[in-house]
Design an enzyme around this catalytic site. Sequence first.
Site, PDB file in Angstrom:
ATOM      1  N   LYS A 118      44.217 -44.878 -82.959  1.00 53.43           N
ATOM      2  CA  LYS A 118      43.350 -43.780 -82.497  1.00 53.43           C
ATOM      3  C   LYS A 118      43.171 -43.882 -80.983  1.00 53.43           C
ATOM      4  O   LYS A 118      42.121 -44.278 -80.465  1.00 53.43           O
ATOM      5  CB  LYS A 118      42.000 -43.813 -83.229  1.00 53.43           C
ATOM      6  CG  LYS A 118      41.291 -42.476 -83.187  1.00 53.43           C
ATOM      7  CD  LYS A 118      40.234 -42.383 -84.236  1.00 53.43           C
ATOM      8  CE  LYS A 118      39.335 -41.176 -84.045  1.00 53.43           C
ATOM      9  NZ  LYS A 118      40.040 -39.900 -84.056  1.00 53.43           N
ATOM     10  N   LEU A 150      47.235 -40.371 -88.716  1.00 55.71           N
ATOM     11  CA  LEU A 150      46.103 -41.285 -88.569  1.00 55.71           C
ATOM     12  C   LEU A 150      45.458 -41.463 -89.942  1.00 55.71           C
ATOM     13  O   LEU A 150      45.313 -40.491 -90.691  1.00 55.71           O
ATOM     14  CB  LEU A 150      45.080 -40.680 -87.596  1.00 55.71           C
ATOM     15  CG  LEU A 150      43.828 -41.528 -87.356  1.00 55.71           C
ATOM     16  CD1 LEU A 150      44.147 -42.712 -86.463  1.00 55.71           C
ATOM     17  CD2 LEU A 150      42.722 -40.689 -86.740  1.00 55.71           C
ATOM     18  N   TYR A 207      39.354 -44.729 -79.353  1.00 51.49           N
ATOM     19  CA  TYR A 207      38.046 -44.117 -79.575  1.00 51.49           C
ATOM     20  C   TYR A 207      37.762 -43.970 -81.058  1.00 51.49           C
ATOM     21  O   TYR A 207      38.655 -44.155 -81.901  1.00 51.49           O
ATOM     22  CB  TYR A 207      37.961 -42.747 -78.882  1.00 51.49           C
ATOM     23  CG  TYR A 207      38.738 -41.637 -79.550  1.00 51.49           C
ATOM     24  CD1 TYR A 207      40.129 -41.573 -79.478  1.00 51.49           C
ATOM     25  CD2 TYR A 207      38.075 -40.641 -80.278  1.00 51.49           C
ATOM     26  CE1 TYR A 207      40.833 -40.554 -80.098  1.00 51.49           C
ATOM     27  CE2 TYR A 207      38.778 -39.616 -80.891  1.00 51.49           C
ATOM     28  CZ  TYR A 207      40.153 -39.573 -80.801  1.00 51.49           C
ATOM     29  OH  TYR A 207      40.847 -38.569 -81.417  1.00 51.49           O
ATOM     30  N   GLU A 241      49.996 -33.868 -89.897  1.00 55.80           N
ATOM     31  CA  GLU A 241      48.532 -33.730 -89.901  1.00 55.80           C
ATOM     32  C   GLU A 241      48.147 -32.711 -88.847  1.00 55.80           C
ATOM     33  O   GLU A 241      49.003 -32.139 -88.169  1.00 55.80           O
ATOM     34  CB  GLU A 241      47.872 -35.082 -89.610  1.00 55.80           C
ATOM     35  CG  GLU A 241      48.206 -35.636 -88.242  1.00 55.80           C
ATOM     36  CD  GLU A 241      47.520 -36.964 -87.924  1.00 55.80           C
ATOM     37  OE1 GLU A 241      46.476 -37.254 -88.521  1.00 55.80           O
ATOM     38  OE2 GLU A 241      48.042 -37.691 -87.058  1.00 55.80           O
TER      39      GLU A 241
END
Length: 285
Positions: A149, A207, A33, A182
């Site tokens: 992702k 990411l 996505y 993250e």
Amino acid sequence: MPRIAYVNGLYRDLRDACVNVEDRGYQFADGVYEVCEVRGARLVDFSRHMTRLQRSLRELRIAEPMPVAALAIIMREVVRRNRVTYGMVYLQVTRGVARRDHAFPPNPVKPSVVITAHALNYEKKQQIAATGIKVITLPENRWPRVDIKSVSLLPNVLAKQQAREEGAYEAWYVDRDGFITEGASSNAWIVTADGRAVTRSVDVGILAGITRAVLMDVMKALQISLEERPFTPEEAREAAEAFVTSATQVVMPVVAIDGQVVGNGQPGGITRRLREEFHRFSAFS
Ligand code: PMP
């Protein structure tokens, strides 16, 4: 307000928008996505998001459902039909529909495409940014391919829920070596006492955030020095400033980590400046 979704070639009322129960996205989270911010009814940093989408698809060997130019037209149309001027547009591509079997379908199937958009409350977002958010830290428990992702977000869902239950807004993962990777849906940053911005390198464990990449351009222009290196929760708690980046949060100040105040407990000056300047450096389409 109309709620319209694009699903495999059709614009449908959200109540009637549906995918096949044998869609591999539904059964295996076998899909990817992207989320773009919408500002002034335009898509923010669309090309960079599409380059990342193409990479995610390649890594999972899912075919590109259509050219990027066609995706652009449909994403803008979904934004228009939902009358979103400020908000977000969501694009999901899955491997497609096939009889349930873990391995890829033996005969190629068409990837499924779903696009939705919704408005966000700009004033509310600005208010949150004015006071800053709290984060918690928790052990990294995601798969190693977080550079893709993927819609497989169960650990992120659980982390966000834990943050919410502990009165925080975001969760920062900490890897086995004790370094922050993250956030559950954002990249993590700190600012040192002497004004250097620090964030982990994209080489491993995170990411490659588009907001992160654009912010690096902003920093160069504003002559804010940048260090790409890992940092620990201890260093973060003692940092002058902290913030997160993502398409919908842009640059969001962090004022507490695991219940300990960062800096003076207010959004930091560099963080605020970066948030204010950000969209001067982003592309609108
Ligand atoms: N990391 C994770 C795990 C995310 O889900 C997101 C938001 N999609 C980000 C980082 C930030 O990426 P971007 O700036 O492209 O929204």
